[in-house]
Design an enzyme around this catalytic site. Structure first.
Site, PDB file in Angstrom:
ATOM      1  CD  GLU A 115      36.126  34.780  41.153  1.00  0.00           C
ATOM      2  OE1 GLU A 115      36.387  34.186  40.294  1.00  0.00           O
ATOM      3  OE2 GLU A 115      36.967  35.393  42.231  1.00  0.00           O
ATOM      4  CE  LYS A 136      35.913  26.645  43.965  1.00  0.00           C
ATOM      5  NZ  LYS A 136      36.296  27.766  44.554  1.00  0.00           N
ATOM      6  NE  ARG A 139      46.901  17.195  67.123  1.00  0.00           N
ATOM      7  CZ  ARG A 139      46.850  17.112  68.394  1.00  0.00           C
ATOM      8  NH1 ARG A 139      45.878  16.807  69.109  1.00  0.00           N
ATOM      9  NH2 ARG A 139      47.914  17.134  69.202  1.00  0.00           N
ATOM     10  CD  GLU A 162      44.713  25.562  42.033  1.00  0.00           C
ATOM     11  OE1 GLU A 162      43.793  26.297  42.627  1.00  0.00           O
ATOM     12  OE2 GLU A 162      45.822  26.196  41.690  1.00  0.00           O
ATOM     13  CG  ASN A 184      44.041  29.758  39.495  1.00  0.00           C
ATOM     14  OD1 ASN A 184      43.682  30.519  40.560  1.00  0.00           O
ATOM     15  ND2 ASN A 184      44.684  28.631  39.683  1.00  0.00           N
ATOM     16  CG  HIS A 199      39.458  38.387  44.493  1.00  0.00           C
ATOM     17  ND1 HIS A 199      40.871  37.654  44.014  1.00  0.00           N
ATOM     18  CD2 HIS A 199      38.677  37.228  43.885  1.00  0.00           C
ATOM     19  CE1 HIS A 199      40.886  36.488  43.443  1.00  0.00           C
ATOM     20  NE2 HIS A 199      39.477  36.199  43.333  1.00  0.00           N
ATOM     21  CE  LYS A 235      42.669  26.643  45.486  1.00  0.00           C
ATOM     22  NZ  LYS A 235      43.198  27.491  44.605  1.00  0.00           N
ATOM     23  NE  ARG A 278      40.108  24.124  43.497  1.00  0.00           N
ATOM     24  CZ  ARG A 278      39.583  23.816  44.753  1.00  0.00           C
ATOM     25  NH1 ARG A 278      39.722  22.877  45.513  1.00  0.00           N
ATOM     26  NH2 ARG A 278      39.014  24.903  45.476  1.00  0.00           N
ATOM     27  CG  HIS A 326      41.844  34.384  39.529  1.00  0.00           C
ATOM     28  ND1 HIS A 326      40.959  34.368  38.697  1.00  0.00           N
ATOM     29  CD2 HIS A 326      41.572  34.344  40.856  1.00  0.00           C
ATOM     30  CE1 HIS A 326      39.888  34.389  39.528  1.00  0.00           C
ATOM     31  NE2 HIS A 326      40.099  34.313  40.776  1.00  0.00           N
ATOM     32  CG  HIS A 339      45.986  36.534  42.277  1.00  0.00           C
ATOM     33  ND1 HIS A 339      46.208  35.117  42.019  1.00  0.00           N
ATOM     34  CD2 HIS A 339      44.818  36.572  43.292  1.00  0.00           C
ATOM     35  CE1 HIS A 339      45.289  34.640  42.447  1.00  0.00           C
ATOM     36  NE2 HIS A 339      44.370  35.395  43.224  1.00  0.00           N
TER      37      HIS A 339
HETATM   38  N1  LIG Z   1      38.847  29.951  49.035  1.00  0.00           N
HETATM   39  C1  LIG Z   1      38.423  30.261  47.867  1.00  0.00           C
HETATM   40  O1  LIG Z   1      38.537  29.468  46.959  1.00  0.00           O
HETATM   41  C2  LIG Z   1      38.355  31.654  47.218  1.00  0.00           C
HETATM   42  C3  LIG Z   1      38.115  32.003  46.188  1.00  0.00           C
HETATM   43  C4  LIG Z   1      37.769  33.320  45.620  1.00  0.00           C
HETATM   44  C5  LIG Z   1      38.162  34.303  46.667  1.00  0.00           C
HETATM   45  N2  LIG Z   1      38.503  34.149  47.880  1.00  0.00           N
HETATM   46  C6  LIG Z   1      38.665  35.135  48.875  1.00  0.00           C
HETATM   47  O2  LIG Z   1      37.365  35.851  48.978  1.00  0.00           O
HETATM   48  C7  LIG Z   1      37.521  37.092  49.281  1.00  0.00           C
HETATM   49  C8  LIG Z   1      36.748  38.106  48.843  1.00  0.00           C
HETATM   50  O3  LIG Z   1      35.339  37.730  49.465  1.00  0.00           O
HETATM   51  P1  LIG Z   1      34.347  38.792  49.202  1.00  0.00           P
HETATM   52  O4  LIG Z   1      34.175  39.392  47.806  1.00  0.00           O
HETATM   53  O5  LIG Z   1      33.075  37.937  49.481  1.00  0.00           O
HETATM   54  O6  LIG Z   1      34.400  39.772  49.996  1.00  0.00           O
HETATM   55  P2  LIG Z   1      34.322  40.145  51.695  1.00  0.00           P
HETATM   56  O7  LIG Z   1      34.083  38.779  52.297  1.00  0.00           O
HETATM   57  O8  LIG Z   1      35.323  41.237  52.267  1.00  0.00           O
HETATM   58  O9  LIG Z   1      32.938  40.702  51.803  1.00  0.00           O
HETATM   59  C9  LIG Z   1      32.804  42.012  51.027  1.00  0.00           C
HETATM   60  C10 LIG Z   1      32.094  43.191  51.912  1.00  0.00           C
HETATM   61  O10 LIG Z   1      30.838  42.810  51.959  1.00  0.00           O
HETATM   62  C11 LIG Z   1      29.948  43.014  53.226  1.00  0.00           C
HETATM   63  N3  LIG Z   1      28.811  41.985  53.017  1.00  0.00           N
HETATM   64  C12 LIG Z   1      28.863  40.553  53.263  1.00  0.00           C
HETATM   65  N4  LIG Z   1      27.878  40.171  52.921  1.00  0.00           N
HETATM   66  C13 LIG Z   1      26.817  41.040  52.694  1.00  0.00           C
HETATM   67  C14 LIG Z   1      25.453  41.230  52.898  1.00  0.00           C
HETATM   68  N5  LIG Z   1      24.730  39.961  52.581  1.00  0.00           N
HETATM   69  N6  LIG Z   1      24.922  42.464  52.869  1.00  0.00           N
HETATM   70  C15 LIG Z   1      25.703  43.523  53.191  1.00  0.00           C
HETATM   71  N7  LIG Z   1      26.985  43.603  53.099  1.00  0.00           N
HETATM   72  C16 LIG Z   1      27.443  42.342  53.147  1.00  0.00           C
HETATM   73  C17 LIG Z   1      31.264  42.405  54.139  1.00  0.00           C
HETATM   74  O11 LIG Z   1      31.030  42.923  55.486  1.00  0.00           O
HETATM   75  C18 LIG Z   1      32.573  43.042  53.306  1.00  0.00           C
HETATM   76  O12 LIG Z   1      32.426  44.438  53.778  1.00  0.00           O
HETATM   77  C19 LIG Z   1      39.198  37.335  49.226  1.00  0.00           C
HETATM   78  O13 LIG Z   1      39.901  37.326  50.307  1.00  0.00           O
HETATM   79  C20 LIG Z   1      39.469  36.193  48.395  1.00  0.00           C
HETATM   80  O14 LIG Z   1      40.832  35.880  48.491  1.00  0.00           O
HETATM   81  C21 LIG Z   1      38.583  32.852  48.278  1.00  0.00           C
HETATM   82 ZN   LIG Z   2      38.784  34.311  42.339  1.00  0.00          ZN
END
Ligand SMILES: NC(=O)c1ccc[n+]([C@@H]2O[C@H](COP(=O)([O-])OP(=O)(O)OC[C@H]3O[C@@H](n4cnc5c(N)ncnc54)[C@H](O)[C@@H]3O)[C@@H](O)[C@H]2O)c1
Ligand SMILES: [Zn+2]
Length: 368
Positions: free
Chosen positions: A187, A229, A123, A239, A247, A267, A145, A243, A250, A254
């Site tokens: 971003e 942020k 939980r 949101e 988007n 993304h 999120k 907030r 996006h 998306h």
């Molecule tokens: N929660 C939120 O508010 C929010 C906001 C924006 C995006 N997201 C989510 O985030 C995700 C995308 O995240 P991302 O772009 O970080 O991608 P990711 O987490 O897939 O990382 C990208 C790649 O980089 C590698 N990597 C990470 N750190 C590294 C480092 N320091 N050195 C070498 N390689 C490294 C990872 O292994 C992966 O292969 C999506 O799922 C998206 O929906 C969430």
């Molecule tokens: Zn985003």
């Protein structure tokens, strides 16, 4: 060691974002200062784990913590209930009970997945975010999120679960692939357009330094984006109001991601493209002046996006837009810029104009 602190103000759920360079040795102590319980599930992916797991674990162990590392494969496909369940199993087998916390070490995929695990296991356990991609450091690690994907839609199963603190160390970026830097820029440009014309000008003049990951420049950007942020999240945690402006780029983004089955575009790449299309909408609807439109377009076109968008079908993008959870009423809702640093919400954008924006966007992408 450089170390700045930014506050997210949310009453008793308030927390700090620590932005700096070379902070790793201090991590265990920070967990102590925040009163984290003695057993930590340290979740990471194979790529990040092979680079940083040892040092992070060492810092935690030397502060007296028992650490159970959980390493998952990298990739968006791991943001699933199946993977979450597999992590639950490992946590249960390792005797992780209610007096424990979750540490997410990785990009947005690990952050969202581990956050979901932390929100639901027993939980809810405390969560620490250690983002290691540019995108996660400026955006996804902040704001609470968390989610996994469902076959019928991205981020469909999740919860709001704020971290206890966020640990943004620019040094993790030294190993980040170029394509991921570009994603983070998506971003970052977004923040400039929606909220901060000074940030926008800063990116215009320092784009090359950001792309080269010059640490001082990147830390400045991280601190500014984190503050922006943090302020939005403080005003509107769930949101329901302001907030939503995060988007921008996006709604189209998306749809582009979905049309490419989440494999063709990352993304951040989809967001960069989405912003080009949405700026066009803003200009055509008379909301954004041509000079501001062109300035935003010029900046995005300078970002070295290695797109394969030519393989996307307009019909697939339009179909994906119809399924987006942000358009449940059937109407397309867009966050559109009215000038650099300010947005408005457009509730009903005609589908023909959206079609045109896709043509415009594909024509505007620089060919590389
Ligand atoms: N929660 C939120 O508010 C929010 C906001 C924006 C995006 N997201 C989510 O985030 C995700 C995308 O995240 P991302 O772009 O970080 O991608 P990711 O987490 O897939 O990382 C990208 C790649 O980089 C590698 N990597 C990470 N750190 C590294 C480092 N320091 N050195 C070498 N390689 C490294 C990872 O292994 C992966 O292969 C999506 O799922 C998206 O929906 C969430
Ligand atoms: Zn985003």
């Amino acid at each position: 060691v450089i170390h700045h602190e930014i506050q997210v103000l949310l009453g008793e759920r308030s927390y700090s974002i620590h932005v700096g360079a070379g902070m790793e040795a201090d991590l265990g102590l920070q967990c102590r200062r925040n009163g984290l319980p003695g057993h930590l599930a340290l979740i990471t992916d194979r790529t990040v784990g092979s680079l940083y797991l040892r040092a992070v674990k060492k810092s935690l162990v030397s502060a007296g913590y028992e650490v159970t590392p959980i390493v998952v494969p990298p990739g968006e496909k791991e943001k699933s209930l199946t993977r979450a369940n597999n992590i639950f199993t490992q946590m249960l087998k390792n005797g992780i009970g209610r007096k424990a916390a979750v540490i997410a070490l990785g990009g947005g995929v690990i952050g969202d997945l581990s956050g979901f695990v932390a929100a639901t296991y027993h939980r809810g356990l405390p969560l620490v975010q250690i983002p290691t991609t540019l995108l996660s450091q400026v955006d996804s690690s902040i704001g609470g999120k968390t989610a996994v994907n469902h076959p019928l839609g991205k981020n469909m199963i999740g919860a709001f679960h704020q971290p206890v603190f966020v640990w943004t160390d620019v040094q993790y970026l030294r190993t980040l692939p170029k394509r991921e830097v570009v994603c983070g820029l998506g971003e970052i440009v977004k923040y400039g357009v929606i909220l901060d014309s000074n940030l926008f000008s800063f990116i215009e003049s320092r784009l090359d330094e950001i792309l080269r990951l010059s640490e001082e420049t990147v830390m400045h950007v991280q601190a500014v984006c984190s503050s922006l942020k943090a302020a939005l999240v403080s005003q509107d945690e769930r949101e329901l109001g302001k907030r939503i402006i995060l988007n921008y780029g996006h709604t189209l983004g998306h749809a582009l991601e979905a049309a490419g089955q989440y494999r063709l575009l990352k993304h951040g790449e989809a967001v960069l493209m989405g912003m080009i299309g949405e700026n066009y909408l803003a200009r055509e609807m008379g909301l954004l002046s041509k000079p501001d439109h062109d300035r935003i377009l010029d900046l995005i076109r300078r970002v070295p996006l290695q797109h394969k968008a030519g393989r996307l079908l307009k019909s697939a993008i339009m179909a994906a837009m119809g399924r987006d959870k942000k358009s449940v009423t059937g109407k397309k809702r867009f966050v559109l810029p009215v000038r650099i640093g300010e947005t408005t919400i457009a509730e009903s954008v005609p589908p023909e104009l959206i079609q045109d924006s896709l043509s415009y966007l594909f024509e505007s992408l620089p060919s590389r």
